[in-house]
Structure formats: C-alpha cells, structure tokens
Design a protein around this motif. Sequence first.
Motif, PDB file in Angstrom:
ATOM      1  N   ALA A 179     -46.039  72.148  28.088  1.00 38.06           N
ATOM      2  CA  ALA A 179     -47.373  72.449  27.561  1.00 38.06           C
ATOM      3  C   ALA A 179     -47.546  71.660  26.269  1.00 38.06           C
ATOM      4  CB  ALA A 179     -47.539  73.942  27.308  1.00 38.06           C
ATOM      5  N   THR A 180     -48.784  71.318  25.949  1.00 41.37           N
ATOM      6  CA  THR A 180     -49.067  70.508  24.766  1.00 41.37           C
ATOM      7  C   THR A 180     -49.991  71.259  23.821  1.00 41.37           C
ATOM      8  OG1 THR A 180     -48.796  68.444  26.005  1.00 41.37           O
ATOM      9  CG2 THR A 180     -50.033  68.315  23.953  1.00 41.37           C
ATOM     10  N   LEU A 181     -49.682  71.186  22.526  1.00 39.73           N
ATOM     11  CA  LEU A 181     -50.468  71.849  21.489  1.00 39.73           C
ATOM     12  C   LEU A 181     -51.461  70.854  20.899  1.00 39.73           C
ATOM     13  CD1 LEU A 181     -47.562  73.628  19.532  1.00 39.73           C
ATOM     14  CD2 LEU A 181     -48.612  74.286  21.709  1.00 39.73           C
ATOM     15  N   ILE A 182     -52.748  71.196  20.908  1.00 37.10           N
ATOM     16  CA  ILE A 182     -53.761  70.310  20.341  1.00 37.10           C
ATOM     17  C   ILE A 182     -54.708  71.111  19.456  1.00 37.10           C
ATOM     18  CG2 ILE A 182     -53.676  68.664  22.255  1.00 37.10           C
ATOM     19  CD1 ILE A 182     -56.242  69.892  23.315  1.00 37.10           C
ATOM     20  N   ARG A 183     -55.431  70.390  18.612  1.00 29.27           N
ATOM     21  CA  ARG A 183     -56.438  71.006  17.739  1.00 29.27           C
ATOM     22  C   ARG A 183     -57.767  70.298  17.958  1.00 29.27           C
ATOM     23  NH1 ARG A 183     -54.205  71.689  12.144  1.00 29.27           N
ATOM     24  NH2 ARG A 183     -53.465  73.632  13.093  1.00 29.27           N
ATOM     25  N   PHE A 184     -58.822  71.097  18.113  1.00 25.92           N
ATOM     26  CA  PHE A 184     -60.161  70.545  18.310  1.00 25.92           C
ATOM     27  C   PHE A 184     -61.139  71.345  17.462  1.00 25.92           C
ATOM     28  CE2 PHE A 184     -64.187  70.237  20.830  1.00 25.92           C
ATOM     29  CZ  PHE A 184     -64.368  68.861  20.724  1.00 25.92           C
ATOM     30  N   ARG A 185     -61.857  70.649  16.596  1.00 26.97           N
ATOM     31  CA  ARG A 185     -62.812  71.284  15.679  1.00 26.97           C
ATOM     32  C   ARG A 185     -62.161  72.396  14.859  1.00 26.97           C
ATOM     33  NH1 ARG A 185     -68.128  71.940  19.639  1.00 26.97           N
ATOM     34  NH2 ARG A 185     -68.505  69.706  19.980  1.00 26.97           N
ATOM     35  N   GLY A 186     -60.923  72.168  14.469  1.00 23.40           N
ATOM     36  CA  GLY A 186     -60.230  73.105  13.601  1.00 23.40           C
ATOM     37  C   GLY A 186     -59.637  74.317  14.289  1.00 23.40           C
ATOM     38  N   VAL A 187     -59.716  74.381  15.622  1.00 24.71           N
ATOM     39  CA  VAL A 187     -59.173  75.506  16.384  1.00 24.71           C
ATOM     40  C   VAL A 187     -57.982  75.018  17.201  1.00 24.71           C
ATOM     41  CG1 VAL A 187     -59.672  77.284  18.116  1.00 24.71           C
ATOM     42  CG2 VAL A 187     -61.448  76.576  16.492  1.00 24.71           C
ATOM     43  N   ASP A 188     -56.956  75.862  17.332  1.00 18.42           N
ATOM     44  CA  ASP A 188     -55.722  75.480  18.017  1.00 18.42           C
ATOM     45  C   ASP A 188     -55.751  75.906  19.487  1.00 18.42           C
ATOM     46  OD1 ASP A 188     -54.799  74.479  15.631  1.00 18.42           O
ATOM     47  OD2 ASP A 188     -53.696  76.302  15.102  1.00 18.42           O
ATOM     48  N   TYR A 189     -55.260  74.987  20.343  1.00 16.70           N
ATOM     49  CA  TYR A 189     -55.272  75.223  21.784  1.00 16.70           C
ATOM     50  C   TYR A 189     -53.942  74.790  22.404  1.00 16.70           C
ATOM     51  CZ  TYR A 189     -60.350  75.442  21.081  1.00 16.70           C
ATOM     52  OH  TYR A 189     -61.609  75.771  20.636  1.00 16.70           O
ATOM     53  N   VAL A 244     -48.599  49.233  20.964  1.00 16.80           N
ATOM     54  CA  VAL A 244     -47.280  48.655  20.733  1.00 16.80           C
ATOM     55  C   VAL A 244     -46.294  49.251  21.729  1.00 16.80           C
ATOM     56  CG1 VAL A 244     -45.413  48.349  19.065  1.00 16.80           C
ATOM     57  CG2 VAL A 244     -47.801  48.375  18.288  1.00 16.80           C
ATOM     58  N   LYS A 245     -46.353  50.567  21.887  1.00 17.55           N
ATOM     59  CA  LYS A 245     -45.485  51.275  22.824  1.00 17.55           C
ATOM     60  C   LYS A 245     -46.050  52.659  23.063  1.00 17.55           C
ATOM     61  CE  LYS A 245     -41.870  50.833  25.393  1.00 17.55           C
ATOM     62  NZ  LYS A 245     -41.828  49.763  26.397  1.00 17.55           N
ATOM     63  N   SER A 246     -45.784  53.193  24.255  1.00 16.85           N
ATOM     64  CA  SER A 246     -46.206  54.552  24.582  1.00 16.85           C
ATOM     65  C   SER A 246     -44.982  55.391  24.911  1.00 16.85           C
ATOM     66  CB  SER A 246     -47.182  54.542  25.766  1.00 16.85           C
ATOM     67  OG  SER A 246     -48.349  53.804  25.458  1.00 16.85           O
ATOM     68  N   PHE A 247     -45.123  56.709  24.747  1.00 15.71           N
ATOM     69  CA  PHE A 247     -43.992  57.614  24.907  1.00 15.71           C
ATOM     70  C   PHE A 247     -44.421  58.874  25.646  1.00 15.71           C
ATOM     71  CE2 PHE A 247     -43.594  55.198  21.037  1.00 15.71           C
ATOM     72  CZ  PHE A 247     -42.291  54.712  21.074  1.00 15.71           C
ATOM     73  N   LEU A 248     -43.673  59.222  26.678  1.00 18.18           N
ATOM     74  CA  LEU A 248     -43.835  60.512  27.346  1.00 18.18           C
ATOM     75  C   LEU A 248     -42.959  61.533  26.634  1.00 18.18           C
ATOM     76  CD1 LEU A 248     -44.242  62.591  29.721  1.00 18.18           C
ATOM     77  CD2 LEU A 248     -42.346  61.416  30.862  1.00 18.18           C
ATOM     78  N   VAL A 249     -43.524  62.695  26.344  1.00 18.67           N
ATOM     79  CA  VAL A 249     -42.751  63.807  25.796  1.00 18.67           C
ATOM     80  C   VAL A 249     -42.934  65.001  26.728  1.00 18.67           C
ATOM     81  CG1 VAL A 249     -42.356  65.335  23.835  1.00 18.67           C
ATOM     82  CG2 VAL A 249     -43.120  62.986  23.437  1.00 18.67           C
ATOM     83  N   GLY A 250     -41.839  65.563  27.206  1.00 18.33           N
ATOM     84  CA  GLY A 250     -41.925  66.703  28.106  1.00 18.33           C
ATOM     85  C   GLY A 250     -40.585  67.386  28.270  1.00 18.33           C
ATOM     86  N   TYR A 251     -40.582  68.416  29.105  1.00 19.55           N
ATOM     87  CA  TYR A 251     -39.390  69.234  29.312  1.00 19.55           C
ATOM     88  C   TYR A 251     -39.025  69.243  30.795  1.00 19.55           C
ATOM     89  CZ  TYR A 251     -39.937  70.774  24.533  1.00 19.55           C
ATOM     90  OH  TYR A 251     -40.034  70.787  23.165  1.00 19.55           O
ATOM     91  N   PRO A 252     -38.160  68.328  31.219  1.00 22.31           N
ATOM     92  CA  PRO A 252     -37.800  68.253  32.636  1.00 22.31           C
ATOM     93  C   PRO A 252     -37.096  69.520  33.101  1.00 22.31           C
ATOM     94  CG  PRO A 252     -36.306  66.923  31.304  1.00 22.31           C
ATOM     95  CD  PRO A 252     -37.415  67.358  30.395  1.00 22.31           C
ATOM     96  N   ALA A 253     -37.365  69.895  34.342  1.00 22.39           N
ATOM     97  CA  ALA A 253     -36.763  71.106  34.913  1.00 22.39           C
ATOM     98  C   ALA A 253     -35.385  70.754  35.475  1.00 22.39           C
ATOM     99  CB  ALA A 253     -37.661  71.676  36.006  1.00 22.39           C
ATOM    100  N   LEU A 254     -34.394  70.772  34.619  1.00 20.67           N
ATOM    101  CA  LEU A 254     -33.026  70.463  35.031  1.00 20.67           C
ATOM    102  C   LEU A 254     -32.391  71.703  35.644  1.00 20.67           C
ATOM    103  CD1 LEU A 254     -31.928  68.417  31.892  1.00 20.67           C
ATOM    104  CD2 LEU A 254     -32.889  67.569  34.038  1.00 20.67           C
ATOM    105  N   GLY A 255     -31.908  71.557  36.868  1.00 24.39           N
ATOM    106  CA  GLY A 255     -31.364  72.707  37.583  1.00 24.39           C
ATOM    107  C   GLY A 255     -30.236  73.399  36.844  1.00 24.39           C
ATOM    108  N   GLY A 273     -48.080  68.807  32.108  1.00 21.19           N
ATOM    109  CA  GLY A 273     -48.413  69.587  30.922  1.00 21.19           C
ATOM    110  C   GLY A 273     -47.891  68.965  29.645  1.00 21.19           C
ATOM    111  N   GLY A 274     -46.944  68.023  29.782  1.00 19.67           N
ATOM    112  CA  GLY A 274     -46.475  67.266  28.624  1.00 19.67           C
ATOM    113  C   GLY A 274     -47.518  66.237  28.216  1.00 19.67           C
ATOM    114  N   ALA A 275     -47.153  65.341  27.317  1.00 21.09           N
ATOM    115  CA  ALA A 275     -48.141  64.415  26.770  1.00 21.09           C
ATOM    116  C   ALA A 275     -47.598  62.998  26.694  1.00 21.09           C
ATOM    117  CB  ALA A 275     -48.575  64.873  25.376  1.00 21.09           C
ATOM    118  N   VAL A 276     -48.531  62.046  26.687  1.00 18.58           N
ATOM    119  CA  VAL A 276     -48.202  60.656  26.381  1.00 18.58           C
ATOM    120  C   VAL A 276     -48.850  60.303  25.046  1.00 18.58           C
ATOM    121  CG1 VAL A 276     -48.557  58.242  27.013  1.00 18.58           C
ATOM    122  CG2 VAL A 276     -47.901  59.899  28.763  1.00 18.58           C
TER     123      VAL A 276
END
Length: 264
Positions: A52-62, A148-159, A216-219
């Motif tokens: 899941a990714t945490l973002i802020r829009f118009r000063g409110v957290d989502y 310059v570069k992009s990055f995936l951030v997430g939590y893989p479901a490792l068995g 649900g992760g982010a780039v």
Amino acid sequence: MLIRDLPSINAIKIGRFYYKSRDIEETITMSCRMMLFESSDRTVPLGRGGSATLIRFRGVDYVVATRHQLGIKWGAPLPHDILNTIRISTGEGILSNIPLKRVVFETANPDEEFHDLLLFETADEWEHQARDRPYFFDLAPFSTRPRVKSFLVGYPALGVVMDEYLADFVPEQPGTIHIKRAICDCDLDLTFATHVQHYRRYKFSRERDVVDGYSGGAVFSLVGELGDHEVVLDGIVVRAGADCLHIVDADYLIAAFTTTLDPA
C-alpha cells in the motif's frame, strides 16, 4: 545506479523539501507499507494483502491499494467491514496499524482488469505514529521532466516469511513477522502503446523472479539535471512480472480525487 551514489553535496527535492542523497531511499520507502488483512475471527492468522502507498492530497492523508490484492472483483461491492479488517503495517519493531477513516474512491475502470485502485482516507492520528515516522508523499501531476532512473518500492509476498509467521502463530498472542521490502531499478518504457489512459509500463533493469505482493506499491523517479534533481511519484503498481511492471499514473489519482471530492 542508486540515488545514494549521487554526490552528497547536492540536495534532492521531494515535495516541498530538500534532502541529502543518502536520505532519499529511506524517505520514499516510508511511503510504502505492507498491507495485511484479518478475519472477524481473531483465532485466524492475518492474511497477506501485498503493498500500500501513503499519499497526501490537498493536505489530507490517504492510503492507496487495489481491489485484486484483496480478492474483490470489479463491480463487486466492498465488504462492509473493510475499514476494520485491512491492516496498513506501521510501527518500528512493533507491528501496528494506520487506521482508515473512510473509502474515498472504489470505482474500477472496466477497460482494464487491473485498473482497480482503492483510495482510503486515514485517521488523523494513531498509536505509534510518532515512532513510525510515516511519509505521505505529496501527490502531483505525472512529471514530464527527463528521467534519470525509476524505482519500484513494494513488499513481495515471500512464502518463507508467511510460513514462518503461520508456523509460530498462537491465537490472541503477540507473534513475529519479518517484513521484507524490495527496491528495484526500472525504466519507463516509451515504446508501450495501449488504449487505456494513464496506464504505463516500466522495464526492469534485469529479469526478476515473479512474485505476488507488488500491487499497491509505487514507482518513484529521479528527474532533472545534476543540481536540480527531484524525486517524483509516477504512480501505483497494478501488475508486475519477470521483466516489466505496469502502473496507474499520478494523473489518474488526481482525476479520481477531483471527481470524488469536487463532484459536478
């Protein structure tokens, strides 16, 4: 290339603030969390929902997640208890939760199976908030500046992680779960063509094992020139494979918020 390899003398902008290059990865990864879900039966272990990714829009957290992470098909109503059963992992050393106040957006795009974002407004405050130091990334339009570069951030479901947790699970007792976070290099695929708006593909720098959990992760992308670098949120991951991933971009998020919060 890693962001922390950039000259430390140069500050990099994130939102309204500037950070040293060595602090960038830690800052952006605080915007992505592992998502779990629980049953109303507390004797049943937590289930693994992905990222899941945490973002802020118009000063409110989502919090942003996806339907398919939770097994909710397009067009199906959300479970009535979804705000009480989703767990957005938080807490340093102690697994806690970022409580969700309300569902803001749940309308999936019928043109694309995985175009199925869920937007939740978070509680104003919660236990362990100061200790956890969550970073809600300011939502801005998809950047057109050179990447310059992009990055995936997430939590893989490792068995092995869930197997270990389930093996030691005791109902109503504190348990241990080792959270594994991944940061992967990728590049925006400018050759990708699709009829679906705001849907973009990124190519991994090298082929990776196919695992669940990245949705649900982010780039994030490092854009601009040396001395004028900025880290931006490109979008939310909705599909990932061995050599590429797909996102719904930041412009779609802004449109979803605007349509919901400012109805005509």
